[in-house]
Design an enzyme around this catalytic site. Sequence first.
Site, PDB file in Angstrom:
ATOM      1  N   ASP A  68     -31.030  -0.667  26.390  1.00 25.07           N
ATOM      2  CA  ASP A  68     -31.211  -0.959  27.765  1.00 25.07           C
ATOM      3  C   ASP A  68     -30.905  -1.709  28.646  1.00 25.07           C
ATOM      4  OD1 ASP A  68     -28.953   1.719  29.101  1.00 25.07           O
ATOM      5  OD2 ASP A  68     -29.989  -0.093  30.035  1.00 25.07           O
TER       6      ASP A  68
ATOM      7  N   ASN B  54     -24.167  10.350  28.649  1.00 25.69           N
ATOM      8  CA  ASN B  54     -23.191  10.558  30.371  1.00 25.69           C
ATOM      9  C   ASN B  54     -21.817  11.161  29.699  1.00 25.69           C
ATOM     10  OD1 ASN B  54     -25.765  10.929  30.865  1.00 25.69           O
ATOM     11  ND2 ASN B  54     -26.367   8.376  31.126  1.00 25.69           N
TER      12      ASN B  54
ATOM     13  N   GLY C  54     -23.133  10.914  35.318  1.00 24.81           N
ATOM     14  CA  GLY C  54     -23.674   9.671  34.638  1.00 24.81           C
ATOM     15  C   GLY C  54     -23.442   8.738  34.505  1.00 24.81           C
ATOM     16  N   GLN C  55     -22.071   8.962  33.937  1.00 25.18           N
ATOM     17  CA  GLN C  55     -21.681   7.664  33.399  1.00 25.18           C
ATOM     18  C   GLN C  55     -20.954   6.689  34.300  1.00 25.18           C
ATOM     19  OE1 GLN C  55     -18.517   8.262  30.616  1.00 25.18           O
ATOM     20  NE2 GLN C  55     -18.299   6.619  29.692  1.00 25.18           N
ATOM     21  N   SER C  56     -21.904   5.545  34.097  1.00 25.22           N
ATOM     22  CA  SER C  56     -21.562   4.138  34.794  1.00 25.22           C
ATOM     23  C   SER C  56     -20.898   2.666  34.476  1.00 25.22           C
ATOM     24  CB  SER C  56     -22.657   4.000  35.404  1.00 25.22           C
ATOM     25  OG  SER C  56     -23.545   2.571  34.137  1.00 25.22           O
TER      26      SER C  56
ATOM     27  N   HIS D 292     -21.331   5.850  24.676  1.00 21.53           N
ATOM     28  CA  HIS D 292     -22.508   5.002  24.214  1.00 21.53           C
ATOM     29  C   HIS D 292     -23.506   6.375  24.185  1.00 21.53           C
ATOM     30  CE1 HIS D 292     -22.343   4.683  28.531  1.00 21.53           C
ATOM     31  NE2 HIS D 292     -23.874   5.220  28.972  1.00 21.53           N
ATOM     32  N   LEU D 293     -24.351   6.453  23.645  1.00 26.48           N
ATOM     33  CA  LEU D 293     -25.646   7.587  23.251  1.00 26.48           C
ATOM     34  C   LEU D 293     -26.705   6.565  23.473  1.00 26.48           C
ATOM     35  CD1 LEU D 293     -26.333   9.935  21.584  1.00 26.48           C
ATOM     36  CD2 LEU D 293     -26.234   9.461  19.564  1.00 26.48           C
ATOM     37  N   HIS D 294     -27.613   7.201  24.165  1.00 25.29           N
ATOM     38  CA  HIS D 294     -28.661   6.856  24.578  1.00 25.29           C
ATOM     39  C   HIS D 294     -29.663   7.666  23.611  1.00 25.29           C
ATOM     40  CE1 HIS D 294     -27.435   5.533  28.940  1.00 25.29           C
ATOM     41  NE2 HIS D 294     -26.775   6.515  28.717  1.00 25.29           N
TER      42      HIS D 294
HETATM   43  P1  DGP Z   1     -24.478   5.098  31.784  1.00 29.49           P
HETATM   44  O1  DGP Z   1     -25.050   5.597  32.982  1.00 29.49           O
HETATM   45  O2  DGP Z   1     -24.767   6.758  31.409  1.00 29.49           O
HETATM   46  O3  DGP Z   1     -23.528   4.756  31.737  1.00 29.49           O
HETATM   47  O4  DGP Z   1     -25.446   3.915  30.887  1.00 29.49           O
HETATM   48  C1  DGP Z   1     -25.134   2.626  31.244  1.00 29.49           C
HETATM   49  C2  DGP Z   1     -26.353   1.534  30.463  1.00 29.49           C
HETATM   50  O5  DGP Z   1     -25.928   0.474  29.973  1.00 29.49           O
HETATM   51  C3  DGP Z   1     -27.522   1.806  31.608  1.00 29.49           C
HETATM   52  O6  DGP Z   1     -28.468   2.628  31.465  1.00 29.49           O
HETATM   53  C4  DGP Z   1     -27.553   0.542  31.946  1.00 29.49           C
HETATM   54  C5  DGP Z   1     -26.628  -0.070  30.329  1.00 29.49           C
HETATM   55  N1  DGP Z   1     -26.418  -1.307  30.339  1.00 29.49           N
HETATM   56  C6  DGP Z   1     -25.443  -1.629  31.421  1.00 29.49           C
HETATM   57  N2  DGP Z   1     -24.816  -3.240  31.436  1.00 29.49           N
HETATM   58  C7  DGP Z   1     -25.924  -3.662  30.425  1.00 29.49           C
HETATM   59  C8  DGP Z   1     -25.876  -4.728  30.023  1.00 29.49           C
HETATM   60  O7  DGP Z   1     -25.316  -5.847  30.029  1.00 29.49           O
HETATM   61  N3  DGP Z   1     -26.419  -5.253  28.399  1.00 29.49           N
HETATM   62  C9  DGP Z   1     -27.580  -3.969  28.048  1.00 29.49           C
HETATM   63  N4  DGP Z   1     -28.218  -3.861  27.035  1.00 29.49           N
HETATM   64  N5  DGP Z   1     -27.229  -2.421  28.890  1.00 29.49           N
HETATM   65  C10 DGP Z   1     -26.561  -2.497  30.019  1.00 29.49           C
END
Ligand code: DGP
Length: 113
Positions: free
Chosen positions: A30, A86, A92-94, A99-101
């Site tokens: 991330d 999320n 909290g999904q952005s 995606h699985l954290h």
């Molecule tokens: P969420 O908030 O659950 O939708 O998590 C999205 C995650 O994606 C957040 O922790 C940041 C990550 N993220 C967003 N843009 C990028 C990117 O361009 N590259 C990487 N490696 N991660 C990203």
Amino acid sequence: MPETVFAKIIRGEIPARIVHEDERCLAFHDVQPQAPVHVLVIPKKPVENVAALEGGDEALAGHLVLVAAEVARALGITDGYRLVFNCGRDGGQSVDHLHLHLLAGRRLGWPPG
Ligand code: DGP
């Protein structure tokens, strides 16, 4: 489903620190880590979130979880970790690509904020 930054990462148009790739999924660090280890495991198939999973996606959803566990092992995580999907605004999904954290490397609080 509208295209997201993760689709660009899957196609290799945006660089990412990839830790696992197979025919169904990709795992990469991330860019905004919330823990010393913060990896995202995503399906190559465009699925918006958990709520958009359909009958027939059981194997794919399970695969993401197994890959996350495999990545945790490969990264030498021995003191535990947390896996989080999320989903939607309140979840909290952005990024609107499933995606699985995988979070590890520090003691994580509960309940989450
Ligand atoms: P969420 O908030 O659950 O939708 O998590 C999205 C995650 O994606 C957040 O922790 C940041 C990550 N993220 C967003 N843009 C990028 C990117 O361009 N590259 C990487 N490696 N991660 C990203």
